[in-house]
Design an enzyme around this catalytic site. Sequence first.
Site, mmCIF file in Angstrom:
data_model
loop_
_atom_site.group_PDB
_atom_site.id
_atom_site.type_symbol
_atom_site.label_atom_id
_atom_site.label_comp_id
_atom_site.label_asym_id
_atom_site.label_seq_id
_atom_site.Cartn_x
_atom_site.Cartn_y
_atom_site.Cartn_z
ATOM 1 N N ASP A 23 -7.533 7.304 8.166
ATOM 2 C CA ASP A 23 -6.921 8.616 8.324
ATOM 3 C C ASP A 23 -7.308 9.609 7.232
ATOM 4 O OD1 ASP A 23 -5.408 7.292 6.218
ATOM 5 O OD2 ASP A 23 -3.981 8.945 6.410
ATOM 6 N N ASP A 44 -12.910 0.394 -1.603
ATOM 7 C CA ASP A 44 -13.441 1.528 -2.358
ATOM 8 C C ASP A 44 -13.580 1.081 -3.818
ATOM 9 O OD1 ASP A 44 -13.442 4.817 -1.994
ATOM 10 O OD2 ASP A 44 -12.638 4.230 -3.930
HETATM 11 P P1 5GP Z 1 -9.356 0.752 -3.216
HETATM 12 O O1 5GP Z 1 -8.151 0.078 -3.815
HETATM 13 O O2 5GP Z 1 -10.439 -0.221 -2.836
HETATM 14 O O3 5GP Z 1 -9.871 1.850 -4.096
HETATM 15 O O4 5GP Z 1 -8.854 1.527 -1.954
HETATM 16 C C1 5GP Z 1 -8.672 0.958 -0.726
HETATM 17 C C2 5GP Z 1 -7.863 1.873 0.160
HETATM 18 O O5 5GP Z 1 -8.114 3.271 -0.095
HETATM 19 C C3 5GP Z 1 -8.238 1.648 1.595
HETATM 20 O O6 5GP Z 1 -7.477 0.614 2.177
HETATM 21 C C4 5GP Z 1 -7.967 2.993 2.216
HETATM 22 O O7 5GP Z 1 -6.607 3.070 2.611
HETATM 23 C C5 5GP Z 1 -8.216 3.990 1.112
HETATM 24 N N1 5GP Z 1 -9.571 4.583 1.198
HETATM 25 C C6 5GP Z 1 -10.603 4.377 0.368
HETATM 26 N N2 5GP Z 1 -11.684 5.071 0.746
HETATM 27 C C7 5GP Z 1 -11.322 5.761 1.854
HETATM 28 C C8 5GP Z 1 -12.026 6.670 2.727
HETATM 29 O O8 5GP Z 1 -13.209 7.010 2.575
HETATM 30 N N3 5GP Z 1 -11.311 7.154 3.788
HETATM 31 C C9 5GP Z 1 -10.006 6.824 4.020
HETATM 32 N N4 5GP Z 1 -9.427 7.357 5.096
HETATM 33 N N5 5GP Z 1 -9.326 5.966 3.214
HETATM 34 C C10 5GP Z 1 -9.984 5.443 2.154
#
Ligand code: 5GP
Length: 177
Positions: free
Chosen positions: A162, A106
Amino acid sequence: MDTIQVKDKTFRISIPESKIQERVKAIANKINQDYAGKNPVFLSVLNGSFIFTADLLRQVNLPCEICFVKLASYQGVNSSGSIRELIGLNVDVTNRHVIIVEDIVDTGLTMAHMLDNLMKQNPSSIDICALLVKPGKLQVKLDIRYCCLEIPNDFIVGYGLDYDGYGRNTKDIYTLV
Ligand code: 5GP
């Protein structure tokens, strides 16, 4: 089912099982080609990537190790932000080819922290393999060599991902309505 209810929210199907499986197979084939003659270690990031890892690794025909890691976040009293620590890494990755298996990228901050941690152990190489990437949300520059699907900036569940602990056990991927 076109829509599902997970706790208080409704989600609509956005990526069907057939599309997911097609892309997972294609990415596994690419890894098989790129890593021919090597024995990589796959680091699957729990919890969200458990189904993706199981499907991907059954298509990988290389001699390889698979281990499961988790990231712990701590909010220090005087810390300006959260610190993520790698837990459960019980394999020595020094001089190893590492492939991180992540459910979704994300902002990219989780992957950036993980890369920082792993670099300290002097692996031969590190690649990221992500089921999903939201390019519109990325806050850091990340080289994601293997990406199954790019998606818009919506919240999704299913296929391991989830909402508040629920909704992981579906074959398709769903987007919040
Ligand atoms: P980042 O550090 O890249 O912002 O976030 C990564 C983590 O956020 C992912 O491993 C996941 O656990 C959670 N995450 C980000 N976007 C989503 C989404 O659309 N749905 C879900 N269920 N988890 C997300």
